[in-house]
Scaffold this active site. Sequence first.
Site, PDB file in Angstrom:
ATOM      1  N   HIS A  20       0.835  -1.204   0.000  1.00 35.32           N
ATOM      2  CA  HIS A  20       0.000   0.000   0.000  1.00 35.32           C
ATOM      3  C   HIS A  20       0.874   1.261   0.000  1.00 35.32           C
ATOM      4  O   HIS A  20       0.577   2.237  -0.694  1.00 35.32           O
ATOM      5  CB  HIS A  20      -0.883   0.044   1.253  1.00 35.32           C
ATOM      6  CG  HIS A  20      -1.887  -1.060   1.361  1.00 35.32           C
ATOM      7  ND1 HIS A  20      -1.780  -2.062   2.303  1.00 35.32           N
ATOM      8  CD2 HIS A  20      -3.025  -1.311   0.673  1.00 35.32           C
ATOM      9  CE1 HIS A  20      -2.814  -2.893   2.180  1.00 35.32           C
ATOM     10  NE2 HIS A  20      -3.586  -2.463   1.204  1.00 35.32           N
ATOM     11  N   GLN A  47     -18.321  -5.926  -1.026  1.00 35.92           N
ATOM     12  CA  GLN A  47     -17.501  -6.799  -1.863  1.00 35.92           C
ATOM     13  C   GLN A  47     -17.188  -8.138  -1.191  1.00 35.92           C
ATOM     14  O   GLN A  47     -16.459  -8.957  -1.750  1.00 35.92           O
ATOM     15  CB  GLN A  47     -16.222  -6.104  -2.324  1.00 35.92           C
ATOM     16  CG  GLN A  47     -15.199  -5.861  -1.240  1.00 35.92           C
ATOM     17  CD  GLN A  47     -14.079  -4.974  -1.754  1.00 35.92           C
ATOM     18  OE1 GLN A  47     -14.258  -3.782  -2.004  1.00 35.92           O
ATOM     19  NE2 GLN A  47     -12.901  -5.560  -1.920  1.00 35.92           N
TER      20      GLN A  47
HETATM   21  P1  AMP Z   1      -6.609  -3.621  -0.462  1.00 36.37           P
HETATM   22  O1  AMP Z   1      -6.400  -2.849   0.784  1.00 36.37           O
HETATM   23  O2  AMP Z   1      -6.225  -5.071  -0.356  1.00 36.37           O
HETATM   24  O3  AMP Z   1      -7.972  -3.409  -1.070  1.00 36.37           O
HETATM   25  O4  AMP Z   1      -5.583  -3.035  -1.518  1.00 36.37           O
HETATM   26  C1  AMP Z   1      -5.552  -1.666  -1.805  1.00 36.37           C
HETATM   27  C2  AMP Z   1      -4.647  -1.442  -2.984  1.00 36.37           C
HETATM   28  O5  AMP Z   1      -3.333  -1.896  -2.667  1.00 36.37           O
HETATM   29  C3  AMP Z   1      -5.092  -2.215  -4.243  1.00 36.37           C
HETATM   30  O6  AMP Z   1      -4.906  -1.389  -5.375  1.00 36.37           O
HETATM   31  C4  AMP Z   1      -4.142  -3.384  -4.243  1.00 36.37           C
HETATM   32  O7  AMP Z   1      -3.905  -3.919  -5.533  1.00 36.37           O
HETATM   33  C5  AMP Z   1      -2.876  -2.746  -3.694  1.00 36.37           C
HETATM   34  N1  AMP Z   1      -1.982  -3.769  -3.161  1.00 36.37           N
HETATM   35  C6  AMP Z   1      -2.283  -4.738  -2.261  1.00 36.37           C
HETATM   36  N2  AMP Z   1      -1.222  -5.535  -2.048  1.00 36.37           N
HETATM   37  C7  AMP Z   1      -0.221  -5.060  -2.845  1.00 36.37           C
HETATM   38  C8  AMP Z   1       1.130  -5.454  -3.077  1.00 36.37           C
HETATM   39  N3  AMP Z   1       1.668  -6.498  -2.475  1.00 36.37           N
HETATM   40  N4  AMP Z   1       1.862  -4.721  -3.945  1.00 36.37           N
HETATM   41  C9  AMP Z   1       1.323  -3.643  -4.579  1.00 36.37           C
HETATM   42  N5  AMP Z   1       0.049  -3.223  -4.395  1.00 36.37           N
HETATM   43  C10 AMP Z   1      -0.707  -3.925  -3.545  1.00 36.37           C
END
Ligand code: AMP
Length: 279
Positions: free
Chosen positions: A37, A61
């Site tokens: 993040h 979701q």
């Molecule tokens: P989330 O909190 O899981 O909904 O993720 C929020 C954002 O962070 C989304 O755009 C994810 O694709 C991105 N994200 C989550 N894990 C990673 C990672 N390991 N590397 C890069 N971006 C990530």
Amino acid sequence: MKIISSPQEMRDFSKSAHAEGKSIVLVPTMGALHEGHLSLIKIAKQNGDICVVSIFVNPTQFGANEDFSKYPRTLEKDLEACRTTGADVVFTPNNEDIYLSDASTHIHEDQISKHLCGVSRPKLFQGVATVVAILFNITAADKAVFGIKDAQQVAIIRRMVRDLFMGVEIIEAPIIREDSGLAMSSRNNYLDPLERNAAKRIYEALLAGKKLVDENCTNVDRVKTTVINAVSNPKTRVIYTEVVDRLTSLPVNTITPGKCRISVAVWYGQTRLIDNLEI
Ligand code: AMP
């Protein structure tokens, strides 16, 4: 760093920022922030004037038997991480602010979301597309940064933005991995040490698939079988392994090197992990 929880206050903030000629780059998250993040926040800062990070565990979701109630919530730690990384605003709405009790409008993408994660999680992408549209509207984002870790999500958001003429520029961020190769995820917190160790195999399996393609294999089934064999162990259930178009995340019949991606989803005990690799 400003912390805003009211949508009206967020809109007012964005309106005055735009009036001052400043651009707004949104990083939507569900919190429990990790280095993945934070890499998005850094990219957002390089791409505009004001970086807004939203932290919202989006109930729509999650399916009925999924992990909404146990999803990690670490707001104080997240705020500190946002502050240190240089976010300008953290937007932390609550459910009632985002979804009015009689809300009846949804965004349903009808092609990309029928595959991969959409098969086993039929509610997921309607929930994602709807909340992202809501967040785009509230924050009046000019640009938004999404991780390619969720490649299918990025493809659906790009399609939504294109089809609905939303005019938000979508920026893709690379996958940040732990030293073991395991892609960082808020859900990694659920893994016990044995599961975490087994989950290292996901990246190894993706690399084995890529190696085949690098050696000129264009056969989708051979690549899929290699990945499945490499990831499998008695504690694992592979949900899907697909070779997809790099941009649309739609399954392909034959591999064009440089234009495809291997996408996988795997259960480790109660934890569902996804990962992918360009090939
Ligand atoms: P989330 O909190 O899981 O909904 O993720 C929020 C954002 O962070 C989304 O755009 C994810 O694709 C991105 N994200 C989550 N894990 C990673 C990672 N390991 N590397 C890069 N971006 C990530």
